[in-house]
Design a protein around this motif. Structure first.
Motif, short mmCIF file in Angstrom:
data_model
loop_
_atom_site.label_atom_id
_atom_site.label_comp_id
_atom_site.label_asym_id
_atom_site.label_seq_id
_atom_site.Cartn_x
_atom_site.Cartn_y
_atom_site.Cartn_z
N HIS A 105 0.82 -1.21 0.00
CA HIS A 105 0.00 0.00 0.00
C HIS A 105 0.86 1.26 0.00
O HIS A 105 0.64 2.18 0.79
N LEU A 106 1.82 1.27 -0.91
CA LEU A 106 2.68 2.43 -1.08
C LEU A 106 2.46 3.12 -2.42
O LEU A 106 2.47 4.35 -2.50
N LEU A 107 2.24 2.37 -3.49
CA LEU A 107 2.20 2.93 -4.84
C LEU A 107 1.20 4.06 -4.99
O LEU A 107 1.45 5.03 -5.71
N GLU A 108 0.06 3.96 -4.32
CA GLU A 108 -0.97 4.99 -4.47
C GLU A 108 -0.54 6.34 -3.90
O GLU A 108 -1.13 7.38 -4.22
N HIS A 109 0.49 6.33 -3.05
CA HIS A 109 0.93 7.58 -2.42
C HIS A 109 2.11 8.23 -3.15
O HIS A 109 2.61 9.25 -2.70
N LEU A 110 2.54 7.65 -4.27
CA LEU A 110 3.71 8.16 -4.97
C LEU A 110 3.33 9.25 -5.96
O LEU A 110 2.57 9.01 -6.90
N SER A 111 3.89 10.44 -5.76
CA SER A 111 3.67 11.52 -6.74
C SER A 111 4.57 11.33 -7.96
O SER A 111 4.27 11.83 -9.04
N ASP A 112 5.69 10.61 -7.77
CA ASP A 112 6.64 10.36 -8.87
C ASP A 112 6.94 8.86 -8.95
O ASP A 112 8.04 8.41 -8.61
N PRO A 113 5.97 8.05 -9.37
CA PRO A 113 6.20 6.61 -9.41
C PRO A 113 7.32 6.21 -10.36
O PRO A 113 8.04 5.25 -10.10
N ASN A 177 -1.34 2.58 -10.21
CA ASN A 177 -2.28 1.64 -9.60
C ASN A 177 -3.26 1.02 -10.58
O ASN A 177 -4.44 0.86 -10.29
N SER A 178 -2.74 0.68 -11.74
CA SER A 178 -3.52 -0.10 -12.70
C SER A 178 -2.55 -1.01 -13.42
O SER A 178 -1.33 -0.75 -13.43
N ALA A 179 -3.07 -2.07 -14.03
CA ALA A 179 -2.19 -2.99 -14.75
C ALA A 179 -1.46 -2.27 -15.87
O ALA A 179 -0.26 -2.48 -16.09
N VAL A 180 -2.16 -1.39 -16.58
CA VAL A 180 -1.54 -0.65 -17.69
C VAL A 180 -0.43 0.26 -17.17
O VAL A 180 0.66 0.33 -17.75
N ALA A 181 -0.69 0.98 -16.06
CA ALA A 181 0.31 1.90 -15.51
C ALA A 181 1.54 1.15 -15.03
O ALA A 181 2.68 1.58 -15.27
N VAL A 182 1.34 0.03 -14.34
CA VAL A 182 2.47 -0.75 -13.84
C VAL A 182 3.33 -1.26 -15.00
O VAL A 182 4.57 -1.17 -14.96
N ARG A 187 8.33 -0.99 -17.91
CA ARG A 187 9.03 -1.00 -19.20
C ARG A 187 9.99 0.19 -19.31
O ARG A 187 11.14 0.04 -19.75
N ARG A 188 9.53 1.37 -18.91
CA ARG A 188 10.36 2.57 -19.01
C ARG A 188 11.52 2.57 -18.02
O ARG A 188 12.48 3.31 -18.19
N SER A 189 11.41 1.72 -16.99
CA SER A 189 12.45 1.69 -15.95
C SER A 189 13.42 0.53 -16.11
O SER A 189 14.35 0.39 -15.31
N GLY A 190 13.20 -0.30 -17.12
CA GLY A 190 14.09 -1.43 -17.32
C GLY A 190 13.76 -2.64 -16.47
O GLY A 190 14.61 -3.51 -16.26
N LEU A 191 12.53 -2.70 -15.98
CA LEU A 191 12.07 -3.86 -15.22
C LEU A 191 11.09 -4.67 -16.07
O LEU A 191 10.39 -4.10 -16.91
N LEU A 223 -17.46 -9.39 -9.83
CA LEU A 223 -16.10 -9.19 -10.34
C LEU A 223 -15.33 -10.51 -10.38
O LEU A 223 -14.57 -10.77 -11.33
N GLU A 224 -15.52 -11.33 -9.38
CA GLU A 224 -14.82 -12.62 -9.34
C GLU A 224 -15.32 -13.54 -10.45
O GLU A 224 -14.53 -14.20 -11.13
N LEU A 225 -16.64 -13.59 -10.63
CA LEU A 225 -17.23 -14.49 -11.62
C LEU A 225 -16.93 -14.05 -13.05
O LEU A 225 -16.78 -14.88 -13.94
N CYS A 226 -16.83 -12.72 -13.27
CA CYS A 226 -16.60 -12.20 -14.62
C CYS A 226 -15.12 -12.13 -14.98
O CYS A 226 -14.77 -11.74 -16.10
N GLY A 227 -14.26 -12.46 -14.06
CA GLY A 227 -12.83 -12.42 -14.33
C GLY A 227 -12.28 -11.03 -14.53
O GLY A 227 -11.34 -10.83 -15.31
N LEU A 228 -12.84 -10.05 -13.82
CA LEU A 228 -12.39 -8.66 -13.97
C LEU A 228 -11.50 -8.23 -12.80
O LEU A 228 -11.42 -7.05 -12.48
N ARG A 229 -10.83 -9.18 -12.19
CA ARG A 229 -10.03 -8.87 -11.00
C ARG A 229 -8.93 -7.85 -11.28
O ARG A 229 -8.69 -6.95 -10.49
N ARG A 230 -8.25 -7.99 -12.43
CA ARG A 230 -7.14 -7.08 -12.71
C ARG A 230 -7.61 -5.71 -13.16
O ARG A 230 -6.91 -4.71 -12.99
N VAL A 231 -8.81 -5.64 -13.72
CA VAL A 231 -9.31 -4.38 -14.26
C VAL A 231 -10.03 -3.56 -13.20
O VAL A 231 -9.74 -2.37 -13.00
#
Length: 244
Positions: A105-113, A177-182, A187-191, A223-231
């Motif tokens: 529970h740190l990523l949501e508090h980052l102004s410069d992730p 704090n989204s799959a796309v953002a992570v 990718r931009r950081s070399g991870l 959400l569990e039944l529809c498989g939307l956990r990551r979204v």
């Protein structure tokens, strides 16, 4: 008395209908897998309690845990043996010197992730991993949080949970704090994204709101039944690797 019975009943429903704490078990499993022999492990944003990293420290005595936080007062209350006051975007460690990094529970508090991801990549040794558990920025909880000013959040949460919440409240940005953002930040950081999962779990913020809690249960199950956990799920758990 009636409200206590309602909250207790909702807790019982949660236990019966959901796999409570599933995301924490997966997070701990990923951290355990990342600890391969002796080495330094950073716990970013540890605050005044080492939470899960204390359990990891006891389970892996060969690893040296270092708790990192910007809040000096919080770190003074932290029972960890090694503590460093530092910005996660400017870590005072040598490049390639850290075996693993964990955060809850740190990523949501980052102004410069992006800065934090790049610093994590820099200090990790080849094959090291950055493991995180963080709220999904597209969950209904995060969306409500964005709309409520910080000064009112604690009051709102205490009302909704009938005073059972012990969470501290800090400014939130939800820029990682989204799959796309992570995936973009990694990718931009070399991870490279080794694993990225979404979890729904039980509703925790509606325990004292009978009708709303039933609606929350229905939404979580959908959400569990529809498989939307990551979204649209509640929590994201991920493992980012610095490749050889």
């Amino acid at each position: 008395m009636l409200m206590k019975l309602i909250v207790r009943g909702h807790h019982a429903l949660n236990v019966r209908l959901f796999d409570c704490g599933a995301y924490l078990r997966r997070y701990r499993e990923l951290v355990d897998n990342a600890l391969r022999g002796p080495g330094y492990v950073l716990h970013l944003g540890s605050g005044d309690a080492v939470t899960l990293s204390r359990a990891h420290e006891l389970s892996h005595p060969e690893s040296t845990f270092i708790c990192v936080d910007l809040d000096l007062q919080a770190l003074r209350a932290n029972p960890a043996r090694m503590k460093v006051v530092a910005d996660a975007a400017a870590l005072p460690f040598k490049s390639g010197s850290i075996g693993a990094i964990c955060s809850e529970h740190l990523l949501e508090h980052l102004s410069d992730p992006q800065g934090v991801f790049r610093e994590s990549q820099r200090v990790l040794r080849a094959g090291g991993r950055f493991i995180f558990a963080a709220p999904n920025g597209w969950s209904y909880i995060a969306l409500v949080t964005r709309m409520v000013p910080l000064r009112f959040r604690a009051t709102l949460v205490q009302f909704a949970t009938h005073g059972t919440s012990r969470h501290q409240h800090f400014p939130t940005y939800y820029r990682a704090n989204s799959a796309v953002a992570v995936q973009r930040l990694a990718r931009r950081s070399g991870l490279s994204v080794e694993r990225l999962e979404g979890f729904v779990g039980e509703p925790c913020y509606t325990l004292s709101l009978p009708l709303i809690h039933i609606l929350a249960i229905a939404w979580h199950k959908l959400l569990e039944l529809c498989g939307l956990r990551r979204v649209l799920g509640i929590t994201l758990v991920g493992s980012l690797e610095k490749r050889e």
